[in-house]
Design an enzyme around this catalytic site. Structure first.
Site, mmCIF file in Angstrom:
data_model
loop_
_atom_site.group_PDB
_atom_site.id
_atom_site.type_symbol
_atom_site.label_atom_id
_atom_site.label_comp_id
_atom_site.label_asym_id
_atom_site.label_seq_id
_atom_site.Cartn_x
_atom_site.Cartn_y
_atom_site.Cartn_z
ATOM 1 N N ARG A 1 4.141 -4.436 -18.901
ATOM 2 C CA ARG A 1 3.507 -3.278 -18.252
ATOM 3 C C ARG A 1 2.005 -3.256 -18.552
ATOM 4 N NH1 ARG A 1 3.900 1.250 -20.616
ATOM 5 N NH2 ARG A 1 6.128 1.085 -21.087
ATOM 6 N N ASP B 1 -14.452 3.712 -2.075
ATOM 7 C CA ASP B 1 -13.325 2.993 -1.478
ATOM 8 C C ASP B 1 -13.917 1.927 -0.555
ATOM 9 O OD1 ASP B 1 -11.206 2.118 0.114
ATOM 10 O OD2 ASP B 1 -10.200 4.068 0.080
ATOM 11 N N TYR C 1 -9.616 8.237 3.895
ATOM 12 C CA TYR C 1 -8.238 7.823 4.176
ATOM 13 C C TYR C 1 -7.291 9.003 3.916
ATOM 14 C CZ TYR C 1 -3.746 5.631 3.330
ATOM 15 O OH TYR C 1 -2.417 5.317 3.349
ATOM 16 N N LYS D 1 -4.658 -4.328 2.486
ATOM 17 C CA LYS D 1 -5.334 -4.506 3.776
ATOM 18 C C LYS D 1 -6.038 -5.869 3.830
ATOM 19 C CE LYS D 1 -3.791 -0.311 4.197
ATOM 20 N NZ LYS D 1 -4.596 0.882 3.912
HETATM 21 C C1 LIG Z 1 -4.444 2.027 3.100
HETATM 22 C C2 LIG Z 1 -5.632 2.614 2.452
HETATM 23 C C3 LIG Z 1 -5.553 3.193 1.173
HETATM 24 C C4 LIG Z 1 -4.245 3.322 0.413
HETATM 25 O O1 LIG Z 1 -3.765 2.080 0.001
HETATM 26 P P1 LIG Z 1 -2.200 1.730 -0.167
HETATM 27 O O2 LIG Z 1 -2.246 0.314 -0.580
HETATM 28 O O3 LIG Z 1 -1.547 1.976 1.162
HETATM 29 O O4 LIG Z 1 -1.661 2.636 -1.217
HETATM 30 C C5 LIG Z 1 -6.724 3.689 0.605
HETATM 31 N N1 LIG Z 1 -7.906 3.645 1.270
HETATM 32 C C6 LIG Z 1 -8.016 3.116 2.495
HETATM 33 C C7 LIG Z 1 -9.333 3.103 3.186
HETATM 34 C C8 LIG Z 1 -6.888 2.580 3.133
HETATM 35 O O5 LIG Z 1 -7.007 2.078 4.375
#
Ligand SMILES: *Cc1c(COP(=O)(O)O)cnc(C)c1O
Length: 394
Positions: A53, A185, A106, A210
């Site tokens: 972990r 982000d 998001y 992504k």
């Molecule tokens: C999809 C996304 C997230 C969240 O990520 P997950 O891997 O789905 O938990 C956060 N920020 C942005 C801009 C995203 O497109």
């Protein structure tokens, strides 16, 4: 690890960073280690693995590569999802503090911060992140009510799915002047397009799900920072709250990362091509893409970023038309998410968590790596069928 490639360009780093040591008969690619526990032949010392972990030999190369790509002085931290990483980042806000977030961040990040705010963890303020004066005003007002270290500015630029562009350096400087922490982000841009740490941001967040992993087959998140104390707190949060990644997923993400530069290059050039065609199409009311000279975020994106990304949002006449376009595509896949090799299309307001200020007839296009002409032909036939032939007289 074969580390330290300070002088290499990002596209080289995607391939060269995070490799096993260059030793005779050693593997060139990272092996997957599934063991949950490690031999302890002496009393534990700081940095020992001990238990899976806390650390993993399969996480290390990915964390090293992403840290290097983001220009961090330290390895990144991988999490079980982007939102798991977001929860760790938000844990840096002390109880009773405040978080300033783009109103079009998001939807999951907004929901998570909203949930924590509803529990009384902190105050949540939503801002139009492209309106620099408004954000500066909000930060000034908070400075009268909160002490240094109590406020977090959350940046997402461009925003998902409105593609608004923030002035990251100006907002980060202002936040720091008030003693606020800044998280960005960077999921949409990826380090190929922008490195927020270079603009002074404290912590960079990724949904690795992504573009970084890039094949729509793993859910992962990550944080990168050059601040050792912050990294220590984020690592402690990951270990204690347990939002850890599986070794196989991280192995897939590193495999995906190897082609990030090529995938981003292709997605971006096709996105620019499609945005121009869409802007000329009579059935499309508005195209949101920072690469278009007419886009409100264009100048800011051109000044800050090394590209305009692979997401294009379009606004159609009404919900029925938008849904009909999504139903009529044959090559594009109607699905949520983004950043994979396959092109995806979604009317975002179908998701209940999407803010009501996102237009109902907005369709988000995640541009993959298929042939650009094939992608355009499919969109064009879908627009024609959805609008009964208003295709500019063809
Ligand atoms: C999809 C996304 C997230 C969240 O990520 P997950 O891997 O789905 O938990 C956060 N920020 C942005 C801009 C995203 O497109």
């Amino acid at each position: 690890m074969a580390t330290d490639h300070p002088d290499l360009a990002p596209d080289t780093l995607t391939v060269a960073a995070g490799r096993p040591p260059r030793e005779h008969d050693a593997p060139v690619n990272v092996p997957i280690v599934l063991s949950t526990t490690y031999h302890e032949t002496r009393a534990p010392q700081p940095g020992d693995r001990i238990y899976a972990r806390g650390s993993s030999p399969t996480w290390d190369p990915f964390e090293e590569a992403l840290g290097a790509l983001e220009g961090a002085d330290l390895p990144a931290l991988v999490f079980g999802s982007g939102l798991g990483a977001a929860a760790a980042a938000l844990s840096l806000v002390p109880t009773g503090g405040a978080v300033v977030m783009p109103r079009h961040a998001y939807a999951g990040s907004i929901s998570l911060a909203g949930d924590l705010a509803a529990q009384g963890r902190f105050e949540l303020l939503a801002v139009d992140i492209a309106d620099t004066d408004a954000v500066l005003g909000t930060l000034d007002a908070l400075a009268h009510r909160f002490e240094a270290g109590q406020v977090m500015l959350w940046l997402e630029s461009p925003t998902n799915p409105m593609l608004e562009v923030a002035d990251l350096a100006v907002l980060t400087d202002a936040a720091h002047a008030h003693g606020a922490l800044v998280v960005a982000d960077n999921t949409f841009n990826t380090p190929m397009v922008h490195r927020p740490l270079e603009a002074g941001v404290d912590v960079v967040l990724h949904s690795v799900t992504k573009w970084l992993a890039g094949h729509s087959d793993v859910v992962l998140g990550a944080l990168a920072t050059s601040d050792a104390a912050l990294r220590g707190r984020l690592l402690a949060h990951r270990t204690l709250h347990g939002a850890i990644a599986g070794p196989f997923e991280v192995w897939l993400a590193l495999r995906g990362l190897r082609t990030l530069a090529l995938r981003m290059e292709r997605s971006q050039s096709t996105a620019a091509f499609l945005a121009l065609h869409l802007a000329d199409h009579p059935a499309v009311r508005r195209v949101r893409y920072p690469g278009l000279a007419s886009d409100p975020g264009h100048e800011r994106a051109a000044a800050q970023f090394n590209g305009f990304g692979g997401i294009v949002s379009i606004e159609l006449d009404d919900v029925a038309t938008a849904d009909a376009v999504v139903e009529a595509v044959r090559l594009w896949l109607p699905a949520t998410s983004l950043g994979g090799v396959e092109s995806l299309v979604e009317r975002r307001r179908r998701q209940p968590a999407e803010p009501a200020t996102v237009p109902e007839a907005l369709v988000r296009l995640s541009v993959g790596i298929e042939n650009p002409e094939d992608l355009w032909a499919d969109l064009e036939q879908a627009l024609r069928r959805a609008t009964g032939g208003r295709d500019g007289g063809l």
